[in-house]
Design a protein around this motif. Structure first.
Motif, PDB file in Angstrom:
ATOM      1  N   GLY A 245       0.853  -1.217  -0.027  1.00  0.00           N
ATOM      2  CA  GLY A 245       0.062   0.156   0.168  1.00  0.00           C
ATOM      3  C   GLY A 245       0.901   1.398   0.009  1.00  0.00           C
ATOM      4  O   GLY A 245       1.912   1.202   0.366  1.00  0.00           O
ATOM      5  N   SER A 246       0.282   2.354  -0.782  1.00  0.00           N
ATOM      6  CA  SER A 246       1.138   3.701  -0.615  1.00  0.00           C
ATOM      7  C   SER A 246      -0.036   4.673  -0.983  1.00  0.00           C
ATOM      8  O   SER A 246      -1.158   4.274  -1.036  1.00  0.00           O
ATOM      9  N   ARG A 247       0.360   5.941  -0.697  1.00  0.00           N
ATOM     10  CA  ARG A 247      -0.457   6.981  -0.986  1.00  0.00           C
ATOM     11  C   ARG A 247      -0.519   7.215  -2.547  1.00  0.00           C
ATOM     12  O   ARG A 247      -1.600   7.708  -2.903  1.00  0.00           O
ATOM     13  N   ILE A 248       0.518   6.698  -3.069  1.00  0.00           N
ATOM     14  CA  ILE A 248       0.506   6.987  -4.358  1.00  0.00           C
ATOM     15  C   ILE A 248       0.739   5.668  -5.033  1.00  0.00           C
ATOM     16  O   ILE A 248       1.868   5.128  -5.227  1.00  0.00           O
ATOM     17  N   PRO A 249      -0.286   4.911  -5.607  1.00  0.00           N
ATOM     18  CA  PRO A 249      -0.001   3.452  -5.947  1.00  0.00           C
ATOM     19  C   PRO A 249       1.070   3.333  -6.880  1.00  0.00           C
ATOM     20  O   PRO A 249       1.472   2.208  -7.095  1.00  0.00           O
TER      21      PRO A 249
ATOM     22  N   SER B 155      -1.583  -1.262  -4.339  1.00  0.00           N
ATOM     23  CA  SER B 155      -2.919  -0.376  -3.982  1.00  0.00           C
ATOM     24  C   SER B 155      -2.874   0.831  -3.474  1.00  0.00           C
ATOM     25  O   SER B 155      -1.725   0.965  -2.730  1.00  0.00           O
ATOM     26  N   GLU B 156      -3.539   1.679  -3.282  1.00  0.00           N
ATOM     27  CA  GLU B 156      -3.680   2.780  -2.391  1.00  0.00           C
ATOM     28  C   GLU B 156      -4.038   2.120  -1.092  1.00  0.00           C
ATOM     29  O   GLU B 156      -4.320   1.019  -0.912  1.00  0.00           O
ATOM     30  N   ASN B 157      -3.483   2.820   0.023  1.00  0.00           N
ATOM     31  CA  ASN B 157      -3.479   2.140   1.452  1.00  0.00           C
ATOM     32  C   ASN B 157      -4.649   1.623   1.852  1.00  0.00           C
ATOM     33  O   ASN B 157      -4.930   0.339   2.188  1.00  0.00           O
TER      34      ASN B 157
ATOM     35  N   GLU C   4      -7.306   0.906   0.103  1.00  0.00           N
ATOM     36  CA  GLU C   4      -7.725  -0.064  -0.698  1.00  0.00           C
ATOM     37  C   GLU C   4      -7.262  -1.604  -0.577  1.00  0.00           C
ATOM     38  O   GLU C   4      -7.863  -2.467  -0.280  1.00  0.00           O
TER      39      GLU C   4
ATOM     40  N   HIS D  78      -6.711   6.746   8.289  1.00  0.00           N
ATOM     41  CA  HIS D  78      -6.766   6.566   6.986  1.00  0.00           C
ATOM     42  C   HIS D  78      -7.575   5.061   6.456  1.00  0.00           C
ATOM     43  O   HIS D  78      -8.454   5.086   5.773  1.00  0.00           O
TER      44      HIS D  78
END
Ligand SMILES: NC(=O)c1ccc[n+]([C@@H]2O[C@H](COP(=O)([O-])OP(=O)(O)OC[C@H]3O[C@@H](n4cnc5c(N)ncnc54)[C@H](OP(=O)(O)O)[C@@H]3O)[C@@H](O)[C@H]2O)c1
Length: 234
Positions: free
Chosen positions: A30-34, A58-60, A62, A85
């Motif tokens: 996961g990341s803020r920026i997929p 994926s986005e975090n 998600e 979040h």
């Protein structure tokens, strides 16, 4: 099984993702920026020889939503924000909090949250939503990435729910890591404080990746009866 690694695009996230995949489970980075998570998810199979299908991105939130177990590998200054979040994506799940409160600006000091520890902060935020277990806070990322090597150090596990801790201990065992349940979430401040101590050892003694190992003190030590030692009448 699918496991998310939220805030997973740093060293520790990469190490945790590799260990998840080494156990045959899918790691959703996961990341803020997929796109950042995608880049790492594509590099790790080449680096490790593990099956590329075991790495997703994926986005975090998600990533957390699509996983059964959620690991959090955030820096302390982002921890509260990132746990809030994912709050809506972890209902009924186990959240394994890997965060240590090490100050990114000065790694031998800690940014203690008011709750006492990162894990207790996650417990507060996720109360009624998820069961939070603290783990993998004292093992270096490099030791996690070297997944073929036998457990280089032991993992200390804390949390308030015994069944969740046993699930995490079983998962870590699949990852070739030996772990010990060392108590409730309240104990976590002690465990998290050991990380900056290990970093200090690294700097002070030039130790490569110092770690912790639980050892029985020599069982051959002579027993001294306390009535001999503490008899103050004679
Ligand atoms: N590195 C180690 O060997 C080691 C060992 C033991 C424990 N730990 C602990 O494990 C945790 C992760 O360590 P690390 O070295 O992997 O951390 P890191 O590289 O500093 O950060 C991991 C990821 O967190 C995300 N992030 C950063 N700031 C954020 C913010 N304000 N909001 C949301 N996300 C943010 C970033 O992902 P995106 O920009 O892609 O969103 C970053 O790639 C830390 O708590 C550390 O103390 C690390």
């Amino acid at each position: 099984m699918k496991c998310a690694v939220v805030g997973g695009t740093g060293w520790q996230g990469a190490g945790v993702a590799v260990r998840i995949a080494s156990a045959g489970h899918t790691a959703i980075i996961g990341s803020r920026i997929p796109a950042r998570a995608e880049s790492l998810a594509k590099k790790l199979p080449n680096l490790t020889g593990l099956d590329s299908e075991l790495f997703q991105f994926s986005e975090n939130a998600e990533a957390a939503k699509n996983a059964e177990i959620v690991f959090v590998t955030a820096p302390m200054n982002a921890h509260e924000q990132i746990v809030e979040h994912i709050r809506g994506s972890v209902k009924g799940k186990i959240v394994v909090d890997v965060t240590a409160p090490v100050d990114p600006e000065n790694q031998i000091e800690n940014l203690w949250p008011v709750e006492g520890s990162a894990t207790q902060q996650a417990q507060r935020i996720l109360e009624g939503e998820a069961s939070v277990v603290g783990a993998l806070k004292n093992i270096a990322a490099l030791a996690l990435l070297n997944y073929k090597k036998e457990s280089p150090c032991d993992i200390l596990i804390v949390g308030d729910d015994l069944a969740s801790k046993h699930t995490v201990i079983g998962l870590l065992d699949e990852m070739n890591l030996t772990s010990y349940d060392v108590g409730s979430g309240e104990v976590c401040r002690t465990i998290e404080g050991l990380t900056s101590m290990l970093i200090y050892l690294n700097y002070a003694y030039h130790l490569r990746q110092p770690g912790l190992k639980v050892q029985e003190i020599d069982p051959g030590l002579d027993f001294i009866p306390d009535e001999d030692l503490f008899n103050y009448d004679s």
